[in-house]
Motif scaffolding. Structure first.
Motif, mmCIF file in Angstrom:
data_model
loop_
_atom_site.group_PDB
_atom_site.id
_atom_site.type_symbol
_atom_site.label_atom_id
_atom_site.label_comp_id
_atom_site.label_asym_id
_atom_site.label_seq_id
_atom_site.Cartn_x
_atom_site.Cartn_y
_atom_site.Cartn_z
ATOM 1 N N SER A 365 0.809 -1.215 0.000
ATOM 2 C CA SER A 365 0.000 0.000 0.000
ATOM 3 C C SER A 365 0.844 1.267 0.000
ATOM 4 O O SER A 365 0.304 2.377 0.029
ATOM 5 C CB SER A 365 -0.942 0.010 1.212
ATOM 6 O OG SER A 365 -0.196 -0.049 2.420
ATOM 7 N N ALA A 366 2.160 1.119 -0.022
ATOM 8 C CA ALA A 366 3.033 2.297 -0.039
ATOM 9 C C ALA A 366 2.866 3.049 -1.352
ATOM 10 O O ALA A 366 2.729 2.434 -2.419
ATOM 11 C CB ALA A 366 4.491 1.875 0.144
ATOM 12 N N PRO A 367 2.872 4.363 -1.319
ATOM 13 C CA PRO A 367 2.739 5.127 -2.572
ATOM 14 C C PRO A 367 3.973 4.952 -3.460
ATOM 15 O O PRO A 367 5.081 4.686 -2.976
ATOM 16 C CB PRO A 367 2.607 6.573 -2.103
ATOM 17 C CG PRO A 367 3.256 6.598 -0.755
ATOM 18 C CD PRO A 367 3.004 5.251 -0.144
ATOM 19 N N VAL A 368 3.750 5.074 -4.755
ATOM 20 C CA VAL A 368 4.842 5.065 -5.732
ATOM 21 C C VAL A 368 5.056 6.512 -6.172
ATOM 22 O O VAL A 368 4.126 7.174 -6.623
ATOM 23 C CB VAL A 368 4.509 4.167 -6.933
ATOM 24 C CG1 VAL A 368 5.622 4.246 -7.969
ATOM 25 C CG2 VAL A 368 4.297 2.736 -6.476
ATOM 26 N N HIS A 369 6.269 6.987 -6.016
ATOM 27 C CA HIS A 369 6.583 8.373 -6.374
ATOM 28 C C HIS A 369 7.408 8.358 -7.659
ATOM 29 O O HIS A 369 8.355 7.586 -7.791
ATOM 30 C CB HIS A 369 7.367 9.046 -5.245
ATOM 31 C CG HIS A 369 7.554 10.509 -5.446
ATOM 32 N ND1 HIS A 369 6.526 11.416 -5.378
ATOM 33 C CD2 HIS A 369 8.673 11.235 -5.713
ATOM 34 C CE1 HIS A 369 6.998 12.634 -5.586
ATOM 35 N NE2 HIS A 369 8.294 12.550 -5.797
ATOM 36 N N PHE A 370 7.019 9.214 -8.607
ATOM 37 C CA PHE A 370 7.648 9.179 -9.930
ATOM 38 C C PHE A 370 8.851 10.116 -9.985
ATOM 39 O O PHE A 370 8.750 11.306 -9.671
ATOM 40 C CB PHE A 370 6.649 9.595 -10.999
ATOM 41 C CG PHE A 370 5.479 8.645 -11.166
ATOM 42 C CD1 PHE A 370 5.469 7.406 -10.527
ATOM 43 C CD2 PHE A 370 4.401 8.990 -11.953
ATOM 44 C CE1 PHE A 370 4.402 6.535 -10.673
ATOM 45 C CE2 PHE A 370 3.327 8.126 -12.111
ATOM 46 C CZ PHE A 370 3.321 6.900 -11.473
ATOM 47 N N LEU A 371 9.984 9.561 -10.413
ATOM 48 C CA LEU A 371 11.213 10.336 -10.565
ATOM 49 C C LEU A 371 11.675 10.410 -12.017
ATOM 50 O O LEU A 371 12.759 10.928 -12.300
ATOM 51 C CB LEU A 371 12.330 9.720 -9.715
ATOM 52 C CG LEU A 371 12.119 9.749 -8.196
ATOM 53 C CD1 LEU A 371 13.229 8.980 -7.497
ATOM 54 C CD2 LEU A 371 12.049 11.174 -7.686
ATOM 55 N N ALA A 372 10.858 9.893 -12.944
ATOM 56 C CA ALA A 372 11.234 9.877 -14.354
ATOM 57 C C ALA A 372 11.343 11.298 -14.906
ATOM 58 O O ALA A 372 10.685 12.226 -14.433
ATOM 59 C CB ALA A 372 10.213 9.092 -15.165
ATOM 60 N N LEU A 373 12.165 11.458 -15.934
ATOM 61 C CA LEU A 373 12.306 12.775 -16.551
ATOM 62 C C LEU A 373 10.970 13.314 -17.034
ATOM 63 O O LEU A 373 10.731 14.525 -16.985
ATOM 64 C CB LEU A 373 13.269 12.712 -17.748
ATOM 65 C CG LEU A 373 14.755 12.716 -17.413
ATOM 66 C CD1 LEU A 373 15.299 11.315 -17.418
ATOM 67 C CD2 LEU A 373 15.509 13.583 -18.389
ATOM 68 N N ALA A 374 10.095 12.432 -17.491
ATOM 69 C CA ALA A 374 8.799 12.876 -17.999
ATOM 70 C C ALA A 374 7.867 13.316 -16.881
ATOM 71 O O ALA A 374 6.848 13.962 -17.152
ATOM 72 C CB ALA A 374 8.151 11.759 -18.806
ATOM 73 N N ASP A 375 8.185 12.944 -15.635
ATOM 74 C CA ASP A 375 7.270 13.200 -14.522
ATOM 75 C C ASP A 375 7.829 14.138 -13.471
ATOM 76 O O ASP A 375 7.097 14.546 -12.561
ATOM 77 C CB ASP A 375 6.921 11.872 -13.832
ATOM 78 C CG ASP A 375 6.343 10.848 -14.787
ATOM 79 O OD1 ASP A 375 5.426 11.197 -15.530
ATOM 80 O OD2 ASP A 375 6.843 9.706 -14.803
ATOM 81 N N SER A 376 9.089 14.467 -13.549
ATOM 82 C CA SER A 376 9.736 15.186 -12.448
ATOM 83 C C SER A 376 10.624 16.300 -12.990
ATOM 84 O O SER A 376 11.250 16.155 -14.045
ATOM 85 C CB SER A 376 10.592 14.215 -11.624
ATOM 86 O OG SER A 376 11.380 14.895 -10.683
ATOM 87 N N ALA A 377 10.668 17.414 -12.268
ATOM 88 C CA ALA A 377 11.558 18.524 -12.619
ATOM 89 C C ALA A 377 12.846 18.487 -11.803
ATOM 90 O O ALA A 377 13.595 19.455 -11.784
ATOM 91 C CB ALA A 377 10.853 19.851 -12.404
ATOM 92 N N THR A 378 13.107 17.356 -11.140
ATOM 93 C CA THR A 378 14.327 17.198 -10.340
ATOM 94 C C THR A 378 15.331 16.341 -11.093
ATOM 95 O O THR A 378 14.993 15.251 -11.533
ATOM 96 C CB THR A 378 14.010 16.537 -8.985
ATOM 97 O OG1 THR A 378 13.073 17.354 -8.271
ATOM 98 C CG2 THR A 378 15.263 16.383 -8.154
ATOM 99 N N PRO A 379 16.551 16.844 -11.255
ATOM 100 C CA PRO A 379 17.003 18.177 -10.899
ATOM 101 C C PRO A 379 16.658 19.181 -11.989
ATOM 102 O O PRO A 379 16.414 18.795 -13.132
ATOM 103 C CB PRO A 379 18.513 18.003 -10.792
ATOM 104 C CG PRO A 379 18.805 16.990 -11.863
ATOM 105 C CD PRO A 379 17.641 16.032 -11.841
ATOM 106 N N GLN A 380 16.659 20.457 -11.627
ATOM 107 C CA GLN A 380 16.387 21.450 -12.666
ATOM 108 C C GLN A 380 17.539 21.509 -13.654
ATOM 109 O O GLN A 380 17.336 21.516 -14.855
ATOM 110 C CB GLN A 380 16.144 22.824 -12.034
ATOM 111 C CG GLN A 380 15.723 23.857 -13.078
ATOM 112 C CD GLN A 380 15.229 25.123 -12.469
ATOM 113 O OE1 GLN A 380 15.863 25.662 -11.583
ATOM 114 N NE2 GLN A 380 14.094 25.622 -12.932
ATOM 115 N N ASP A 381 18.759 21.562 -13.163
ATOM 116 C CA ASP A 381 19.947 21.531 -14.008
ATOM 117 C C ASP A 381 20.285 20.072 -14.253
ATOM 118 O O ASP A 381 20.763 19.364 -13.354
ATOM 119 C CB ASP A 381 21.106 22.246 -13.303
ATOM 120 C CG ASP A 381 22.386 22.251 -14.134
ATOM 121 O OD1 ASP A 381 22.469 21.506 -15.116
ATOM 122 O OD2 ASP A 381 23.312 22.993 -13.753
#
Length: 1012
Positions: A365-381
Motif C-alpha cells: 500500500s506504499a505510494p509510488v513516487h515518480f522520478l522519471a524525466l517525464a514526470d519530475s523537474a528534479t534536478p532542474q539543471d
C-alpha cells in the motif's frame, strides 16, 4: 588504359564480345577488373591466378548459380556465360601463360569498409543476408568444398608457429590467450554440422548502397573464393569480426548482426556461445597472416588493409568478458541472458508472496513516487544536481512509512561525471534505474528475503554513489544462482559483513544510511536483482545507458517478486511514442508537420539541450525560441511567483507593464517611443500592417521574396514563403515582391550588390503606381531566415528604407529571428545594416517559450492608429507576460549573452569554413553571431542546390542527437541558430558531428557511386 588493362580488354572482347573500359580492383592473388561496357552495362572480369584449375572455377560459378536459384533475394552477382554457353574460358596472359577467365554482373554499391555510416539497422540487415546465403548454399555439393584453407577456423592453431613475427610481447600474450580459448572449444566446433559457407564475409566483400531515403542498404555479397565446407557458426563469427572493426559501439554491432542472422536461421545455444571466441580467433588469424605477408611481400598493401583495426579491436576485447558478450548475443536473439536466468525468473515468480520482507513496511500500500524525466523537474539543471535536490527526491518519511521508486525508470538525477560517456555534458549517459527504491528513514533495518551468502561488501563514498553497498548470492532449489544488490546502507553495517558469510532468510544484516554516508541521497534502499551474475562486469552498475537497456534489464530483472509485489507495481511505463504519434495523426491536421523523418519526443530541456523520455541529450542548435536557454530557472521562478499572485490584462494598471515597455524602449533607437504588447510575432506583424496603413492611408506593401512573417491572414499575405508555394494562391494584388538580397545565389554579387538589390524597390513602386495603388510600407526580416539564412550586403536596408520613405511609406523591421543580441555585436539586425526602421516587430525569443510579442514604433505612427477604434489583445501584455519579457531582457544583459553569441558564433563560423575546405558539398558559409547558414551544393561551379544531401544531413544529425533545420527556396541550406547560452564545448561537438556526417557516403554528389 594501361597496357595490362588494354590487353585484358581485348581478351574480354574476343571471348564475350563485350567492349569497354577496365579498371583494376584490389585482390590478393587473382586479377579483378571493373568493366564499363560501351552499351552501358557493368561487369567484373575475373582473371584467375596461374595455379587455378578448372575444377575450382567451376565450383565458384556453380555456387553463384546455385545461390541465385535457391534465393534470388541474396545479393550475389550472376555469372555471365560466353556466347557458347560456357561459364569460363582460358586465355594466355601477356607472358603466354594460360589463365582462366570468367565474367560476373556488377552490383551497385560501395565496399562496406569505405561506406559510412554503419547503423545497427544495416548490420542487422547484413545478418539476414548472410543467413539467407548460408541457407541457399546448404544443399550445394561440389568436390572442391573439402579443400584445406588456412582461413578455416577449425585450423586456426597454425598461427602459433608464427607468433615470433609479432614483436610486441603484450600482443603475443593476447594472441596466446585467444588461441588457448580456441583450443578449449575446438572439440565442440569440429562436432558442429558442416555446410558450404562463404568463409570470408569481410568488410571488403560486402557492398552497400544508398536507399531513396538516404539510408544505407546491403546491395552485394562478393567473392566466394574462400568457399569451403565448414561449421555455419564460423561464417557468422567471421562476419561479426569485421562489422566490429572501428565501430563506435562494437558490442551492439555484433549483437545486431547475430540478431539479424537468428531471425532467418535460429541459432542453437552452443552456437551462440562460440561466436565471441571464434570472432577473436578470426582476427588473430588475420593479424598473423598480415605479419606473414609483410615478411614475404612488404609492398603488398591489400593483405594488411585490416591489420590496424583488427589489432585495435583485439586489444579492446580484453576488457569485454566472454560471459557478458554471450549474454548480449542471447538477449539480442530474444533469449534469456543465460538458460539459468530464465529458470531463476520463473522460480521467483512462482514464489512471489513467500519471501521474507526486505523492510518492515507495508509495501503493498506504499505510494509510488515518480522520478522519471517525464514526470519530475528534479534536478532542474540536468548536468548538476545540487545537494538540496538529492535530499528531497520525494516526501519525507518517518518510522515505518515508505514510498517506492520505480524499476526501469529513466531519471535525470544521475548527473555525476561517472554516469556520462565523456566529459561533454551532452554525451551519452546512464539514466535508467536497474533496481527498485524503498524510501524510508535512515537507520531502517534491511533483511535478506531468503538464505544468502555475502559475496561483496564495499563502502563507496563518492558523490551520488552507493555509500554502503552489499551483494548477496542466492541459490534456487534447482541449483541456479542469482544475486541481490543493496545500496545506500550505513557505514556501520559494512564492518559486520564479510564475503562468504552465510545469512538466514529474514536476517537483518544492514540498515539505511544517513545522507552523509549514503552518497548524499535522501535515505532509501536501492534494491537490485541480478539473474545472471556471472555475466556482469567487475563493477555492477545500478543505472544503465538506455541504448543498452535490453541487455541490462535482461541481466538485472525487475525485483518486485522478491518484495512480494506485482511487477507492474514498481515498473516504469514508458510513453508509447508510436501510439502518441498515431493519436496526433488522428486528431491534428496533416499539414501540422513534425520535424525529422524520425520524430522526436522530448520531455525536458536545459540550456542548449533537449532530453527524450529516456534521458538522451540532444544538442539544440535549431530552436531560436529558448533565447536564453531551455528551462531558465529565473524565468521559472518569475512565472511561479506571478501566477501565485495575479495574471490580468492591459485594461488594468500594473507596474510590470510599464517596466517591460521601458526596458524595450531603452534598447531601441530614440525615435521609438510607443509599445504595443501582443501574443506572438504573427500578431505583431498583423498589427504592424495595420499601423502602416493607418499612418499612410495606403494599402500596398513591398515585401522580400521568400520572406515569412507569421500565420495570421494578413501575415500570410505578406509571406512569399507561404503564398508562393503550391496551393498558396500567389500574392494579393497589393503585395509587390523584390528579390532576396542573396549575394551567393542571387543575380547581384559584386561590391554594388546592396544598391542594385535596393533599386528593385523602384520597380515595385512603379507597379504600385501602374495599378493606381498607394504605398503603405516595406516589411522584411532584417536577415531573411527562411530564404536561406541570408546576410544582406552592407547598406542594403538603409538604401531600401530611403526609397520607401521618399515614396511616403513606412519601414517595418521583422526582428523575430535576429533581435535581442543573436547577432552578437549587434543587438538588432537593423543596427548591422545601419538602418532605422519606423516599426519593429518582436516575437517568440522575447518570452523564451512564453507566448509574447511586441510592436515598437514612433509616437506619430501610434497617434495615427488612434482612430477611435480600441486596440486590445486579451493576453498581450498580461502581467505574467510582462514580467517574463522583462526578465528575459535582464538575463540577456546580465549573462552577457550577446558577447557569448559573438565569441561562440565566431568559433562556429571559423569551424564551418574549415569544413568548407574539406567538403566540396559546402558551397557557402554565411552568418553573424549565432545566425548561421551552410549552403550545400551538388556542383561548385553551377551552385546547383544539394537538397537531398541537406535532408540527409539534417536527419543524420538528428540520429546523432544534434538538432538543426533546413531552409532556402530549395531547402538546401543548413540552418543553425542555437540558444544564446551555447558554449564552446557545444560548438566543438556540433562541428565534429557535422564533419563526420558530411564525410559519410550518402553525402556524395549524385553520380559518384560505384558498381562492383
Amino acid at each position: 588504359m594501361t597496357d595490362g588493362r588494354a590487353y585484358w580488354a581485348r581478351q574480354l572482347h574476343d571471348a564475350w564480345g563485350v567492349e569497354g573500359e577496365l579498371q583494376e580492383l584490389a585482390g590478393e592473388l587473382d586479377l579483378n577488373f571493373r568493366v564499363a561496357a560501351r552499351d552501358g552495362r557493368q561487369f567484373v572480369l575475373k582473371v584467375m591466378r596461374t595455379s587455378s584449375d578448372e575444377r575450382f572455377v567451376e565450383m565458384l560459378c556453380s555456387a553463384h548459380a546455385h545461390i541465385r536459384s535457391r534465393d534470388a533475394s541474396v545479393p550475389v552477382p550472376d555469372v555471365v556465360p560466353l556466347p557458347s554457353g560456357a561459364l569460363w574460358c582460358s586465355r594466355p596472359d601477356q607472358d603466354g601463360v594460360p589463365r582462366l577467365l570468367w565474367l560476373l554482373s556488377a552490383l551497385e554499391g560501395r565496399e562496406y569498409a569505405s561506406y559510412h555510416p554503419h547503423p545497427l539497422t544495416l548490420i542487422r540487415e547484413l545478418g539476414g543476408c548472410v543467413a539467407r546465403m548460408d541457407r541457399a548454399l546448404a544443399d550445394f555439393a561440389h568436390p572442391g568444398l573439402g579443400r584445406e584453407l588456412r582461413w578455416d577456423l577449425r585450423r586456426a592453431a597454425w598461427i602459433a608457429d608464427h607468433f615470433d613475427l609479432i614483436g610486441d610481447p603484450d600482443r603475443r600474450a593476447l594472441l596466446g590467450g585467444v588461441l588457448a580459448r580456441h583450443a578449449q572449444l575446438l572439440s565442440a566446433l569440429v562436432q558442429q554440422p558442416v555446410a558450404p559457407v562463404h568463409n570470408d564475409v569481410n568488410d571488403y566483400n560486402i557492398l552497400v548502397t544508398c536507399g531513396a531515403d538516404g539510408m544505407p542498404l546491403i546491395s552485394g555479397l562478393l567473392d566466394l573464393g574462400d568457399l569451403v565446407s565448414g561449421p555455419v557458426v564460423a561464417e557468422l563469427a567471421i562476419a561479426a569480426a569485421y562489422v566490429a572493426l572501428d565501430h563506435p559501439h562494437p558490442e551492439r554491432a555484433i549483437a545486431a548482426l547475430v540478431s539479424g542472422y537468428h531471425a532467418v536461421t535460429p541459432l542453437a545455444d552452443e552456437q551462440i556461445e562460440m561466436i565471441w571466441p571464434l570472432l577473436l580467433a578470426r582476427l588473430a588469424v588475420s593479424v598473423v597472416n598480415s605479419a606473414l605477408v609483410k615478411a614475404e611481400r612488404p609492398d603488398d598493401p591489400y593483405m594488411v588493409i585490416s591489420e590496424a583495426p583488427a589489432w585495435r579491436f583485439l586489444e579492446r576485447s580484453v576488457g569485454i568478458p566472454e560471459s557478458r558478450m554471450t549474454a548480449h548475443l542471447r538477449i539480442a536473439c530474444g533469449l534469456p541472458a543465460t538458460n539459468a536466468a530464465g529458470r531463476v525468473r520463473a522460480w521467483l515468480d512462482s514464489e512471489r508472496g513467500a519471501f521474507a520482507p526486505v523492510v518492515r513496511a507495508d509495501l503493498a500500500s506504499a505510494p509510488v513516487h515518480f522520478l522519471a524525466l517525464a514526470d519530475s523537474a528534479t534536478p532542474q539543471d540536468l548536468n548538476r544536481m545540487n545537494d538540496a535536490e538529492a535530499l528531497a527526491l520525494g516526501p519525507e518519511v518517518e518510522g515505518t512509512d515508505a514510498w517506492i521508486g520505480r524499476y526501469g525508470e529513466p531519471r535525470g538525477i544521475y548527473t555525476d561525471a561517472a554516469f556520462r560517456a565523456d566529459a561533454y555534458p551532452g554525451s551519452a549517459r546512464r539514466t535508467v534505474h536497474l533496481g527498485a527504491d524503498i524510501f524510508m528513514a535512515a537507520g531502517t533495518p534491511i533483511h535478506t528475503p531468503l538464505n544468502a551468502v555475502v559475496e561483496k561488501v564495499a563502502y563507496r563514498d563518492g558523490h551520488l554513489d552507493y555509500g554502503g553497498m552489499a551483494i548477496l548470492r542466492h541459490t534456487t532449489p534447482e541449483g541456479d544462482e542469482f544475486a541481490t544488490l543493496y545500496g545506500h546502507l550505513s557505514a556501520a553495517a559494512m564492518s559486520h559483513l564479510k564475503p562468504g558469510q552465510r545469512l538466514d532468510r529474514g536476517t537483518a544484516f544492514a540498515a539505511l544510511g544517513t545522507p552523509t554516508e549514503n552518497g548524499g541521497w535522501q535515505p532509501h534502499l536501492h534494491f537490485q536483482l541480478v539473474v545472471a551474475p556471472d555475466a556482469m562486469p567487475t563493477v555492477w552498475p545500478g543505472v544503465a545507458d538506455p541504448d543498452d537497456l535490453a541487455l541490462w534489464q535482461a541481466l538485472c530483472s525487475n525485483p518486485a517478486a522478491l518484495l512480494n509485489l506485482a511487477d507492474d507495481r514498481v515498473a516504469y511505463r514508458a510513453i508509447d511514442e508510436a501510439k502518441t504519434g498515431a493519436h496526433r495523426a488522428a486528431h491534428f491536421a496533416s499539414n501540422l508537420r513534425l520535424s525529422y523523418a524520425e520524430p522526436c519526443l522530448f520531455v525536458r530541456g536545459w540550456r542548449t539541450h533537449l532530453y527524450d523520455q529516456w534521458g538522451r541529450p540532444y544538442l539544440d542548435a535549431y530552436n531560436n525560441v529558448p533565447h536564453v536557454g531551455h528551462a531558465h530557472p529565473r524565468l521559472a521562478a518569475i512565472a511561479q511567483d506571478q501566477m501565485a499572485r495575479l495574471n490580468t490584462n492591459t485594461r488594468y494598471l500594473h507596474p510590470a507593464q510599464i517596466e517591460f515597455a521601458e526596458a524595450l524602449l531603452a534598447r531601441m533607437p530614440p525615435q521609438m517611443t510607443h509599445v504595443f504588447l501582443v501574443n506572438s510575432g504573427s500578431e505583431g506583424n498583423e498589427l504592424a500592417l495595420r499601423l502602416a496603413r493607418a499612418h499612410t492611408h495606403g494599402k500596398d506593401m513591398v515585401v522580400v521574396d521568400h520572406g515569412y512573417h507569421g500565420n495570421t491572414t494578413g501575415a500570410i499575405d505578406l509571406s512569399a514563403y507561404k503564398f508562393n508555394k503550391p496551393g498558396g494562391g500567389g500574392p494579393p494584388d497589393w503585395v509587390h515582391l523584390v528579390p532576396v538580397p542573396d549575394t551567393y545565389r542571387g543575380s547581384h554579387r559584386g561590391p554594388d550588390a546592396a544598391e542594385r538589390y535596393a533599386s528593385a524597390v523602384e520597380d515595385a513602386l512603379l507597379r504600385i503606381e501602374a495599378r493606381h495603388g498607394r504605398l503603405a510600407g516595406f516589411i522584411a526580416e532584417t536577415f531573411p531566415s527562411v530564404a536561406g539564412q541570408i546576410v544582406p550586403p552592407a547598406g542594403y536596408l538603409r538604401a531600401v528604407y530611403a526609397r520607401i520613405r521618399a515614396a511616403g511609406g513606412v519601414c517595418i523591421a521583422d526582428e523575430v529571428q535576429t533581435g535581442l543580441g543573436r547577432l552578437g555585436a549587434f543587438y538588432w539586425g537593423f543596427e548591422e545594416q545601419q538602418a532605422e526602421p519606423d516599426i519593429v516587430v518582436l516575437g517568440k525569443p522575447l518570452g523564451n517559450g512564453h507566448p509574447i510579442g511586441a510592436v515598437v514604433t514612433t509616437s506619430a505612427i501610434a497617434n495615427s492608429f488612434d482612430n477611435g477604434i480600441e486596440f486590445f489583445s486579451t493576453f498581450g501584455g498580461s502581467t505574467l507576460s510582462c514580467r517574463i519579457g522583462t526578465e528575459v531582457l535582464r538575463i540577456v544583459d546580465e549573462e552577457q549573452l550577446p558577447a557569448n553569441a559573438a565569441v561562440t558564433g565566431g568559433q562556429l563560423l571559423a569551424g564551418l569554413r574549415t569544413l568548407q575546405e574539406r567538403h566540396p558539398i559546402i558551397g557557402d558559409v554565411r552568418g553573424i553571431g549565432l545566425f548561421m547558414g551552410v549552403d550545400l551544393v551538388a556542383d561548385q561551379a553551377t551552385r546547383a542546390p544539394a537538397t537531398h544531401v541537406a535532408q540527409y544531413v539534417k536527419n543524420r544529425l538528428r540520429q546523432e542527437r544534434v538538432l538543426i533545420g533546413t531552409e532556402g527556396p530549395a531547402d538546401n541550406v543548413l540552418k543553425i541558430r542555437p540558444p544564446l547560452t551555447v558554449d564552446a564545448g557545444d560548438i566543438d561537438h556540433l562541428l565534429a558531428t557535422l564533419d563526420r556526417v558530411l564525410g559519410e557516403t550518402p553525402c556524395l554528389v549524385p553520380g559518384q557511386g560505384e558498381a562492383q
